[in-house]
Structures are given as C-alpha cells and as structure tokens.
Write an enzyme that holds these catalytic residues in place. Structure first.
Site, PDB file in Angstrom:
ATOM      1  N   SER A   1      58.031  85.831 100.832  1.00 26.67           N
ATOM      2  CA  SER A   1      58.683  85.480  99.566  1.00 26.67           C
ATOM      3  C   SER A   1      57.660  85.001  98.536  1.00 26.67           C
ATOM      4  O   SER A   1      56.595  84.467  98.901  1.00 26.67           O
ATOM      5  CB  SER A   1      59.676  84.353  99.841  1.00 26.67           C
ATOM      6  OG  SER A   1      60.092  83.748  98.654  1.00 26.67           O
TER       7      SER A   1
ATOM      8  N   TYR B   1      61.161  76.103 102.901  1.00 25.14           N
ATOM      9  CA  TYR B   1      61.379  77.544 103.051  1.00 25.14           C
ATOM     10  C   TYR B   1      60.072  78.310 102.817  1.00 25.14           C
ATOM     11  O   TYR B   1      59.669  79.153 103.620  1.00 25.14           O
ATOM     12  CB  TYR B   1      62.462  77.991 102.051  1.00 25.14           C
ATOM     13  CG  TYR B   1      62.625  79.485 101.919  1.00 25.14           C
ATOM     14  CD1 TYR B   1      63.388  80.207 102.830  1.00 25.14           C
ATOM     15  CD2 TYR B   1      62.014  80.177 100.865  1.00 25.14           C
ATOM     16  CE1 TYR B   1      63.539  81.585 102.684  1.00 25.14           C
ATOM     17  CE2 TYR B   1      62.165  81.543 100.719  1.00 25.14           C
ATOM     18  CZ  TYR B   1      62.929  82.242 101.628  1.00 25.14           C
ATOM     19  OH  TYR B   1      63.069  83.598 101.489  1.00 25.14           O
TER      20      TYR B   1
ATOM     21  N   LYS C   1      57.562  80.381 105.470  1.00 26.35           N
ATOM     22  CA  LYS C   1      57.130  81.781 105.281  1.00 26.35           C
ATOM     23  C   LYS C   1      55.608  81.867 105.421  1.00 26.35           C
ATOM     24  O   LYS C   1      55.081  82.799 106.033  1.00 26.35           O
ATOM     25  CB  LYS C   1      57.554  82.296 103.899  1.00 26.35           C
ATOM     26  CG  LYS C   1      59.035  82.569 103.748  1.00 26.35           C
ATOM     27  CD  LYS C   1      59.482  83.829 104.486  1.00 26.35           C
ATOM     28  CE  LYS C   1      60.956  84.128 104.272  1.00 26.35           C
ATOM     29  NZ  LYS C   1      61.532  85.069 105.230  1.00 26.35           N
TER      30      LYS C   1
HETATM   31  P1  NAD Z   1      70.604  87.365 103.973  1.00 28.34           P
HETATM   32  O1  NAD Z   1      70.989  85.978 104.376  1.00 28.34           O
HETATM   33  O2  NAD Z   1      71.590  88.148 103.215  1.00 28.34           O
HETATM   34  O3  NAD Z   1      70.179  88.209 105.257  1.00 28.34           O
HETATM   35  C1  NAD Z   1      69.534  87.620 106.365  1.00 28.34           C
HETATM   36  C2  NAD Z   1      70.254  88.084 107.623  1.00 28.34           C
HETATM   37  O4  NAD Z   1      69.585  87.521 108.753  1.00 28.34           O
HETATM   38  C3  NAD Z   1      71.707  87.643 107.690  1.00 28.34           C
HETATM   39  O5  NAD Z   1      72.521  88.753 107.984  1.00 28.34           O
HETATM   40  C4  NAD Z   1      71.761  86.621 108.828  1.00 28.34           C
HETATM   41  O6  NAD Z   1      72.978  86.644 109.512  1.00 28.34           O
HETATM   42  C5  NAD Z   1      70.577  87.065 109.684  1.00 28.34           C
HETATM   43  N1  NAD Z   1      69.957  86.002 110.487  1.00 28.34           N
HETATM   44  C6  NAD Z   1      69.555  84.776 110.066  1.00 28.34           C
HETATM   45  N2  NAD Z   1      69.002  84.102 111.086  1.00 28.34           N
HETATM   46  C7  NAD Z   1      69.045  84.913 112.175  1.00 28.34           C
HETATM   47  C8  NAD Z   1      68.628  84.779 113.519  1.00 28.34           C
HETATM   48  N3  NAD Z   1      68.092  83.646 113.974  1.00 28.34           N
HETATM   49  N4  NAD Z   1      68.806  85.832 114.358  1.00 28.34           N
HETATM   50  C9  NAD Z   1      69.371  86.967 113.925  1.00 28.34           C
HETATM   51  N5  NAD Z   1      69.808  87.138 112.672  1.00 28.34           N
HETATM   52  C10 NAD Z   1      69.642  86.133 111.800  1.00 28.34           C
HETATM   53  O7  NAD Z   1      69.218  87.270 103.176  1.00 28.34           O
HETATM   54  P2  NAD Z   1      68.470  88.364 102.303  1.00 28.34           P
HETATM   55  O8  NAD Z   1      68.579  87.968 100.888  1.00 28.34           O
HETATM   56  O9  NAD Z   1      68.891  89.715 102.733  1.00 28.34           O
HETATM   57  O10 NAD Z   1      66.977  88.084 102.748  1.00 28.34           O
HETATM   58  C11 NAD Z   1      66.322  88.876 103.723  1.00 28.34           C
HETATM   59  C12 NAD Z   1      64.911  88.366 103.936  1.00 28.34           C
HETATM   60  O11 NAD Z   1      64.208  88.386 102.709  1.00 28.34           O
HETATM   61  C13 NAD Z   1      64.823  86.918 104.422  1.00 28.34           C
HETATM   62  O12 NAD Z   1      63.758  86.823 105.320  1.00 28.34           O
HETATM   63  C14 NAD Z   1      64.533  86.132 103.167  1.00 28.34           C
HETATM   64  O13 NAD Z   1      63.860  84.937 103.441  1.00 28.34           O
HETATM   65  C15 NAD Z   1      63.643  87.116 102.413  1.00 28.34           C
HETATM   66  N6  NAD Z   1      63.637  86.930 100.962  1.00 28.34           N
HETATM   67  C16 NAD Z   1      64.798  87.034 100.256  1.00 28.34           C
HETATM   68  C17 NAD Z   1      64.757  86.892  98.868  1.00 28.34           C
HETATM   69  C18 NAD Z   1      66.006  87.003  98.034  1.00 28.34           C
HETATM   70  O14 NAD Z   1      65.906  86.814  96.808  1.00 28.34           O
HETATM   71  N7  NAD Z   1      67.163  87.326  98.589  1.00 28.34           N
HETATM   72  C19 NAD Z   1      63.552  86.643  98.234  1.00 28.34           C
HETATM   73  C20 NAD Z   1      62.393  86.504  98.996  1.00 28.34           C
HETATM   74  C21 NAD Z   1      62.445  86.678 100.378  1.00 28.34           C
HETATM   75  C1  UD1 Z   2      63.417  81.255  94.416  1.00 28.93           C
HETATM   76  C2  UD1 Z   2      62.205  82.084  94.810  1.00 28.93           C
HETATM   77  C3  UD1 Z   2      62.643  83.447  95.291  1.00 28.93           C
HETATM   78  C4  UD1 Z   2      63.701  83.282  96.377  1.00 28.93           C
HETATM   79  C5  UD1 Z   2      64.873  82.471  95.843  1.00 28.93           C
HETATM   80  C6  UD1 Z   2      65.872  82.268  96.979  1.00 28.93           C
HETATM   81  C7  UD1 Z   2      60.227  81.509  93.542  1.00 28.93           C
HETATM   82  C8  UD1 Z   2      59.415  81.793  92.331  1.00 28.93           C
HETATM   83  N1  UD1 Z   2      61.316  82.261  93.677  1.00 28.93           N
HETATM   84  O1  UD1 Z   2      63.985  81.783  93.306  1.00 28.93           O
HETATM   85  O2  UD1 Z   2      61.535  84.164  95.808  1.00 28.93           O
HETATM   86  O3  UD1 Z   2      64.204  84.516  96.677  1.00 28.93           O
HETATM   87  O4  UD1 Z   2      64.396  81.225  95.412  1.00 28.93           O
HETATM   88  O5  UD1 Z   2      66.751  81.215  96.730  1.00 28.93           O
HETATM   89  O6  UD1 Z   2      59.916  80.653  94.332  1.00 28.93           O
HETATM   90  N2  UD1 Z   2      69.162  78.762  87.326  1.00 28.93           N
HETATM   91  C9  UD1 Z   2      70.002  78.180  86.401  1.00 28.93           C
HETATM   92  N3  UD1 Z   2      71.266  77.862  86.797  1.00 28.93           N
HETATM   93  C10 UD1 Z   2      71.748  78.102  88.043  1.00 28.93           C
HETATM   94  C11 UD1 Z   2      70.870  78.700  88.987  1.00 28.93           C
HETATM   95  C12 UD1 Z   2      69.583  79.017  88.596  1.00 28.93           C
HETATM   96  O7  UD1 Z   2      69.628  77.921  85.265  1.00 28.93           O
HETATM   97  O8  UD1 Z   2      72.901  77.765  88.339  1.00 28.93           O
HETATM   98  C13 UD1 Z   2      67.792  79.149  86.920  1.00 28.93           C
HETATM   99  C14 UD1 Z   2      66.680  78.481  87.711  1.00 28.93           C
HETATM  100  O9  UD1 Z   2      66.315  77.259  87.133  1.00 28.93           O
HETATM  101  C15 UD1 Z   2      65.580  79.558  87.612  1.00 28.93           C
HETATM  102  C16 UD1 Z   2      66.362  80.882  87.569  1.00 28.93           C
HETATM  103  O10 UD1 Z   2      67.672  80.527  87.152  1.00 28.93           O
HETATM  104  O11 UD1 Z   2      64.888  79.417  86.394  1.00 28.93           O
HETATM  105  C17 UD1 Z   2      66.443  81.596  88.913  1.00 28.93           C
HETATM  106  O12 UD1 Z   2      66.905  80.682  89.914  1.00 28.93           O
HETATM  107  P1  UD1 Z   2      67.356  81.160  91.364  1.00 28.93           P
HETATM  108  O13 UD1 Z   2      68.201  82.372  91.255  1.00 28.93           O
HETATM  109  O14 UD1 Z   2      67.904  79.994  92.081  1.00 28.93           O
HETATM  110  O15 UD1 Z   2      66.027  81.645  92.059  1.00 28.93           O
HETATM  111  P2  UD1 Z   2      64.575  80.930  92.141  1.00 28.93           P
HETATM  112  O16 UD1 Z   2      64.738  79.512  92.459  1.00 28.93           O
HETATM  113  O17 UD1 Z   2      63.752  81.345  90.997  1.00 28.93           O
END
Ligand code: NAD
Ligand code: UD1
Length: 337
Positions: free
Chosen positions: A125, A149, A153
């Site tokens: 991430s 978190y 990672k």
């Molecule tokens: P998500 O929660 O939708 O998907 C994660 C899945 O993993 C879920 O289906 C959950 O049930 C499963 N899971 C969690 N713990 C588990 C375990 N111990 N064993 C088996 N299954 C398990 O999340 P996502 O948004 O799809 O994220 C996927 C990956 O990407 C994660 O590793 C997350 O940290 C990373 N990531 C997400 C974002 C984002 O913005 N969504 C950004 C950066 C990194």
């Molecule tokens: C962070 C991580 C991202 C991760 C995500 C998961 C960074 C740079 N990014 O995103 O990789 O996937 O967390 O949770 O570390 N905001 C509002 N009001 C709201 C919610 C959010 O104003 O109710 C604003 C926040 O202040 C921020 C932007 O929207 O400026 C995005 O926020 P959010 O969607 O929570 O993601 P990040 O915290 O940026």
C-alpha cells in the site's frame, strides 16, 4: 490450464482481478475466510465471466490448510490480497491486525516459497511511505509508515526481501496501491461497503444516493489548491489489469520488483465531490470539519516504473471512476445483500 491461487479473492480488489484472470483463461482458486466479503461474490463473478472460480473457505493463518492446498495443486502463481485494511481500526486493534496481516502473510509466503511457487504478487500500500518531503512518491524513497496498517505492510515487504537474500531463485512483485476505487463497468461487482467505512469514495456515493445526509470533509486549510486533501484515486479495473501484466512480467523479473500503482495525479476531496455530482446529477451536501489525525495533505504516485517496466498505465480517469461507482451504487443500493 494454468492455476493461480488468489487469497482475498472475494474481496473488492481480488474479485476484480479474478474476473480478469478468468477472462484470460487462468484456472482460479480463491482462498478467503469471508471476514470482509461474501460468498455471493463467486456467483457474481460467474455472471460476468460465465465461469465459477474454485473456492476454499479458510484462513491464511491455517498452516495445515495452506500446506494441503499447495500439496494438492501445482500453481503457476500466487496473488496475495487477503488482509484487514482499515487504517483507523489498525490503530485500535493493533494485535488483531498484526496477527491477521503479518503472521498470516508470513505463514502463507513461507509455505509458498518452500513449494517453489515462481510467481508471487503481494498487495502492499501507499501507506508504507508515510510522511515524505515530496507529495509525489517514488519506490526508492526511505519508507516511514505512520499507521500500524502501513507498518505491517512494510514488515511483509521486508520479509519478502529476506526470502530473496536467502535464495536467488525467488521472484516477487510487490504492488503499492494508492486509493483503490471504482467498480466493474457492469455494476455487478464493486466495493461492498460496510457501515463502518471511513473511505471517501463510498461515503460520497452514499451521500449522493441519500443514505447519508451530509458528507464530512476533513480539513479545508491544507496547503493545497482548495484546502482539502489530495490523493491519487485509481480505478480497480486498472489495478486488476496491472496484476495480469505482473504475471506476464515474471520471466523477465530476476528478484523483487516493487511498483507504485497509481494514476500519478492528485485530486482533492472537492474534485471528487464535484465530479461525482456531475456524473450522478445529484447534489452532495457537505460540511467541513477539522483534519482527521494522521491524514497527509497530499500523496500521489510516481507511476513511471510500472509504466515503463510493466508496460502498464492507468487508462481510467476520475469521471470514469465516479460513473462506475454510481452505477454500482444504483444497482446495489444496500450492497451485496
Ligand atoms: P477487502 O477487505 O475487500 O478484501 C480482502 C479480502 O481478504 C476479504 O475478502 C477478506 O475476507 C479476506 N481476508 C482477510 N483476512 C483474511 C485471512 N486471514 N484469511 C483469508 N482471507 C482473509 O480489501 P481490498 O480493498 O480488496 O484490499 C485487498 C488488498 O489490497 C489488501 O491486502 C489491502 O491491504 C490492499 N490495499 C487496498 C487498498 C484499497 O484502497 N482498497 C489500498 C492499498 C492496499
Ligand atoms: C489511505 C491510504 C491508502 C489506503 C486507504 C485505506 C495513503 C496515502 N493512502 O487512504 O493507500 O488504501 O487509506 O483505508 O496512506 N476524507 C474526507 N471525509 C471522509 C473520508 C475521507 O474528507 O469522510 C478525505 C481524507 O481526509 C483524505 C481523502 O478524503 O484526504 C481520502 O481518504 P480515504 O478514502 O480515507 O483514504 P486515505 O486515508 O487517503
């Protein structure tokens, strides 16, 4: 048919990757404990692709199960998405996050490496960067995560580096995602939002739909163009496409390759609100409140490495993102239930 094991494959990003893998004729095995997703996703995947992935309900921390899965199958690759993902929750429940995300990943990766899996892709991430001098972040920067978190990672990234120093035959792709948003253009799969979500895009969408009365914008006095926070919002379909490129990249990949997956552009909270209003033709009432602790003013990717080495570039813009999120919102007003 080449077999791919996808942990977290019923989750938001994983499910979109599974669709693209099935469309590319991979045989997909999903391992998920359903802690943050529902089994119905598998049917939805079938609705889109005409194919049902193999499903194993289980936990990445279960050593016996993981050994059994690798003993029974020869996998071409492993994509490891399974994790808990709330930054704020990771501060409150640090041990739970460490156990699920770090212990779980160590267990899974130890076994996968022992079984000689040649292509391993790990979901990291942007949270690993923390507070940097430059808002535009590059893979080579010194990492300084703020949240548990992000720290977790980073521990997994370091574990992956350790594998490499121990054995030259191992190759990994580490993807650092920025703010993953969007939904499949069909509106059949997308982000199945929990009540507890604190991420911007789903809250914007729910406000436009009328499920939330007013959006709270955290801070209007950041040193940014309009005072609100700037982020790199990347469409989940673009992320999924990068994973296919990642798999194809492996023969060239000698050890560990780490890529930022972002658009390379920063949008403000108000940009998101305005674009969503335009696309949905709905008004999004909002109010400003104080900054959310730990939030950065601005963070966006330098995606040069992924653009050049992977030959991958994000194709979808903020308008595409808002359109697909809105389409998913309309088709799934209360999520997957
Ligand atoms: P998500 O929660 O939708 O998907 C994660 C899945 O993993 C879920 O289906 C959950 O049930 C499963 N899971 C969690 N713990 C588990 C375990 N111990 N064993 C088996 N299954 C398990 O999340 P996502 O948004 O799809 O994220 C996927 C990956 O990407 C994660 O590793 C997350 O940290 C990373 N990531 C997400 C974002 C984002 O913005 N969504 C950004 C950066 C990194
Ligand atoms: C962070 C991580 C991202 C991760 C995500 C998961 C960074 C740079 N990014 O995103 O990789 O996937 O967390 O949770 O570390 N905001 C509002 N009001 C709201 C919610 C959010 O104003 O109710 C604003 C926040 O202040 C921020 C932007 O929207 O400026 C995005 O926020 P959010 O969607 O929570 O993601 P990040 O915290 O940026």
């Amino acid at each position: 048919m080449k077999k791919i094991l996808v942990t977290g494959g019923t989750g938001f990003i994983g499910s979109h990757v599974v669709v693209q893998l099935l469309n590319k004729n991979y045989q997909v095995f999903v391992l998920d404990n359903l802690s943050n997703s529902k089994k119905i996703v598998l049917e939805k995947i079938r609705k889109i692709t005409g194919k049902l992935p193999n499903f194993i309900e289980g936990d990445i921390r279960n050593i016996n199960l993981i050994n059994q899965i690798f003993n029974e199958n020869i996998f071409e690759g492993l994509m490891h998405f399974a994790a808990l993902k709330s930054l704020s929750d990771s501060e409150i429940n640090a041990e739970k996050y460490y156990d699920n995300n770090v212990v779980g990943s160590n267990n899974l990766l130890d076994i996968a490496v022992k079984k000689n899996i040649k292509k391993i892709i790990f979901s990291s991430s942007a949270a690993v960067y923390g507070n940097q001098k430059s808002a535009k972040v590059v893979e080579t920067m010194l990492l300084d995560p703020i949240t548990n978190y992000g720290k977790n990672k980073l521990l997994i990234e370091k574990k992956i580096q350790k594998f490499q120093t121990e054995s030259k035959n191992i190759s990994f792709v580490i993807f650092r995602y920025f703010n993953a948003v969007g939904a499949h253009p069909s509106g059949i799969i997308g982000e199945d939002i929990r009540e507890t979500t604190s991420n911007l895009m789903p809250l914007v969408s729910k406000t436009a739909f009328g499920q939330i009365k007013k959006l709270t914008i955290f801070g209007n006095d950041y040193p940014t163009k309009d005072g609100t926070g700037l982020r790199d919002y990347i469409h989940v379909e673009d992320l999924a496409a990068a994973h296919i490129k990642g798999l194809e990249f492996f023969p060239k990949n000698k050890n560990i390759s780490t890529f930022n997956l972002g658009v390379g552009k920063a949008y403000s909270v108000l940009d998101v609100v305005k674009t969503f209003e335009l696309v949905s033709k709905r008004k999004i009432p909002y109010e400003f409140s104080k900054k959310r602790p730990g939030d950065l003013a601005e963070c966006y990717a330098d995606p040069f490495l992924a653009n050049s080495d992977l030959q991958w570039k994000a194709k979808l813009n903020l308008e595409d993102i808002c359109r697909d999120v809105w389409n998913f919102q309309i088709k799934n007003p209360i999520g997957y239930e």
